[in-house]
Design a protein around this motif. Structure first.
Motif, PDB file in Angstrom:
ATOM      1  N   ALA A 224      -7.444  -4.450  -2.504  1.00  0.00           N
ATOM      2  CA  ALA A 224      -6.819  -3.150  -2.716  1.00  0.00           C
ATOM      3  C   ALA A 224      -5.385  -3.125  -2.212  1.00  0.00           C
ATOM      4  O   ALA A 224      -4.549  -2.393  -2.754  1.00  0.00           O
ATOM      5  CB  ALA A 224      -7.632  -2.056  -2.023  1.00  0.00           C
ATOM      6  N   ALA A 225      -5.072  -3.920  -1.184  1.00  0.00           N
ATOM      7  CA  ALA A 225      -3.695  -3.999  -0.698  1.00  0.00           C
ATOM      8  C   ALA A 225      -2.782  -4.593  -1.767  1.00  0.00           C
ATOM      9  O   ALA A 225      -1.674  -4.103  -2.014  1.00  0.00           O
ATOM     10  CB  ALA A 225      -3.623  -4.819   0.581  1.00  0.00           C
ATOM     11  N   ILE A 226      -3.235  -5.640  -2.418  1.00  0.00           N
ATOM     12  CA  ILE A 226      -2.432  -6.270  -3.483  1.00  0.00           C
ATOM     13  C   ILE A 226      -2.306  -5.327  -4.672  1.00  0.00           C
ATOM     14  O   ILE A 226      -1.207  -5.110  -5.200  1.00  0.00           O
ATOM     15  CB  ILE A 226      -3.067  -7.612  -3.902  1.00  0.00           C
ATOM     16  N   THR A 227      -3.425  -4.760  -5.089  1.00  0.00           N
ATOM     17  CA  THR A 227      -3.382  -3.796  -6.200  1.00  0.00           C
ATOM     18  C   THR A 227      -2.488  -2.615  -5.855  1.00  0.00           C
ATOM     19  O   THR A 227      -1.659  -2.186  -6.660  1.00  0.00           O
ATOM     20  CB  THR A 227      -4.796  -3.292  -6.520  1.00  0.00           C
ATOM     21  N   GLY A 228      -2.658  -2.072  -4.643  1.00  0.00           N
ATOM     22  CA  GLY A 228      -1.874  -0.910  -4.243  1.00  0.00           C
ATOM     23  C   GLY A 228      -0.391  -1.185  -4.192  1.00  0.00           C
ATOM     24  O   GLY A 228       0.421  -0.308  -4.520  1.00  0.00           O
ATOM     25  N   SER A 229      -0.017  -2.384  -3.790  1.00  0.00           N
ATOM     26  CA  SER A 229       1.406  -2.711  -3.715  1.00  0.00           C
ATOM     27  C   SER A 229       2.050  -2.701  -5.098  1.00  0.00           C
ATOM     28  O   SER A 229       3.205  -2.282  -5.258  1.00  0.00           O
ATOM     29  CB  SER A 229       1.599  -4.075  -3.043  1.00  0.00           C
ATOM     30  N   ILE A 230       1.314  -3.144  -6.097  1.00  0.00           N
ATOM     31  CA  ILE A 230       1.832  -3.133  -7.469  1.00  0.00           C
ATOM     32  C   ILE A 230       1.792  -1.720  -8.043  1.00  0.00           C
ATOM     33  O   ILE A 230       2.743  -1.253  -8.678  1.00  0.00           O
ATOM     34  CB  ILE A 230       1.023  -4.096  -8.359  1.00  0.00           C
ATOM     35  N   ALA A 231       0.699  -1.025  -7.801  1.00  0.00           N
ATOM     36  CA  ALA A 231       0.531   0.325  -8.344  1.00  0.00           C
ATOM     37  C   ALA A 231       1.590   1.279  -7.806  1.00  0.00           C
ATOM     38  O   ALA A 231       2.060   2.169  -8.527  1.00  0.00           O
ATOM     39  CB  ALA A 231      -0.867   0.847  -8.016  1.00  0.00           C
ATOM     40  N   GLU A 232       1.983   1.134  -6.538  1.00  0.00           N
ATOM     41  CA  GLU A 232       3.038   1.986  -5.990  1.00  0.00           C
ATOM     42  C   GLU A 232       4.323   1.835  -6.786  1.00  0.00           C
ATOM     43  O   GLU A 232       4.996   2.825  -7.099  1.00  0.00           O
ATOM     44  CB  GLU A 232       3.304   1.626  -4.533  1.00  0.00           C
ATOM     45  N   ALA A 233       4.679   0.602  -7.115  1.00  0.00           N
ATOM     46  CA  ALA A 233       5.926   0.361  -7.841  1.00  0.00           C
ATOM     47  C   ALA A 233       5.882   0.926  -9.252  1.00  0.00           C
ATOM     48  O   ALA A 233       6.913   1.323  -9.801  1.00  0.00           O
ATOM     49  CB  ALA A 233       6.211  -1.143  -7.885  1.00  0.00           C
TER      50      ALA A 233
END
Length: 432
Positions: A224-233
């Motif tokens: 979720a950290a990896i997904t969240g980092s992309i989703a924020e952008a």
């Protein structure tokens, strides 16, 4: 950065396949908190900020090593893997050939700080190589940073997916429904990063992306950290989720987040864009104080209406409280407000001010200077004037909304709010 940390926090209770592989779960629970993913994300970000955008490979590697070891000493029980835990304590740390997903979960700052994708990939590679110098470990970091770079620069999901498949040869053709039944706890980049990217690609918004990642099970905090980092952008993050993030990490971590936002110009840019035009309201209120006549009052109504029709925003302080003063709060920019709880009793709610008669009012600031005239809660969110007026109109706990309560203020009671919305409707009908 916020996206990676939020993904880590939200995913933390479900790590090691402790969830039900569902998207239907409470976003924040008593058992959630930041882990090594967040600590190392902050460490890498601080290092990259310190050396500047033109640092060479040696400078970046030395800064990243020193920072990760320093933050590791301050947070020795954050949940590090065995090899990395030994690396943190080594006086002469060397890369150990890892292809674990740690290189991808900590790299998000590299996706934001550089002006070209070539430089982004180069720095991502260097942040990974100090520990994860296996080709798959480096690839995972580069792929994640590349997705962030492309997303923040306006690339579509299709373009991001195509780039990942072409450059990194990850299989993004499987759907989440196809992955989920067979997915298990695994900590390699090659079995985490493609799944995390797929969770983003199938998402409708930031929260949906994180729920997608957690629903796969396995190493849910890192996934979720990896997904969240992309989703924020790509999607951005609702203000209330940012506030929850800041409330759940330590002051020193928030300090790095503030420095990061300043470096990328996010604070100043967002404030300039969202608050631009609020001087019209300020001038109209000042004129009302001077003239105190019906025409001046109408001018204030007109300017507030104008800002509403142009999606104008202001700053609203929030507090964490017990109880449910606003149990039916359901506003798009404050989405999921009723579910974002430390437990079932504690939640964020809008702060209020009391008039001399003790009646409560919501309040909103038109600029930063106004918010500093008296102490206010340190969680301040930007929300549209339309939405706070709607809340003030429909909530029987308050009398209305006060604009700039600590200076030249303007009280907008429920009757005035109705007048403002009537004026907005008439203007819209006139334009039609």
């Amino acid at each position: 950065m916020y996206g990676a940390i939020l993904g880590d926090i939200i995913g933390s209770p479900f790590e090691f396949d402790r969830g039900d592989k569902t998207k239907n779960f409470e976003l924040f629970t008593r058992g959630c908190g930041f882990t090594d993913d967040s600590v190392m994300t902050i460490a890498v970000a601080e290092a990259l900020i310190a050396v500047g955008p033109d640092a060479d490979e040696k400078e970046i590697e030395e800064a990243v090593i020193a920072n990760m070891q320093d933050w590791g000493k301050h947070y020795p029980h954050a949940g590090y893997g065995g090899s990395f835990r030994h690396w943190l304590k080594d006086r002469h740390p060397q890369p150990y050939g890892s292809y674990g997903n740690g290189s991808a979960m900590r790299v998000s700052a590299a996706g934001w700080l550089y002006s070209t994708i070539e430089r982004t990939r180069e720095v991502a590679r260097w942040t990974a190589a100090v520990t994860h110098n296996h080709p798959e470990g480096i690839k995972g970091a580069e792929a994640t940073a590349s997705c962030i770079f492309l997303a923040r620069n306006g690339a579509s999901k299709e373009e991001i997916g195509d780039y990942v498949k072409q450059e990194f040869h990850y299989d993004l053709n499987r759907t989440l429904d196809e992955i989920r039944p067979y997915y298990h706890h695994v900590e390699s980049c090659q079995q985490t990063v493609p799944e995390a990217i797929t969770a983003f690609l199938e998402a409708e918004d930031f929260e949906d992306a994180v729920r997608n990642a957690v629903s796969l099970g396995g190493d849910t905090d890192t996934l979720a950290a990896i997904t969240g980092s992309i989703a924020e952008a790509f999607f951005g993050i609702p203000a209330v989720l940012k506030a929850e993030c800041r409330n759940r990490i330590d002051p020193e971590m928030n300090r790095v987040l503030d420095a990061f936002d300043e470096v990328i110009g996010r604070n100043n840019l967002e404030a300039d864009e969202s608050l631009s035009g609020n001087d019209l309201i300020e001038n109209a209120i000042s004129n009302l104080y001077e003239n105190q006549n019906h025409e001046s009052f109408i001018d204030v109504i007109t300017t507030v209406c104008f800002r509403i029709m142009n999606d104008g925003q202001g700053w609203v302080p929030f507090v964490t409280v017990s109880g449910e003063m606003f149990p039916n709060l359901d506003v798009s920019t404050l989405q999921e407000g009723d579910r974002l709880t430390l437990d079932q009793e504690v939640r964020l709610r809008m702060d209020t001010v009391a008039a001399e008669d003790g009646i409560e009012w919501l309040y909103i600031f038109t600029n930063e200077e106004e918010s500093h005239k008296k102490p206010v809660p340190n969680v301040v969110m930007e929300i549209p004037f339309r939405q706070i007026l709607e809340i003030g109109l429909h909530n029987d706990k308050v009398a209305g909304v006060v604009i700039n309560p600590f200076g030249k203020y303007f009280k907008v009671d429920k009757k005035v709010i109705e007048c403002i919305f009537d004026a907005c409707r008439q203007n819209m009908e006139g334009e039609a």
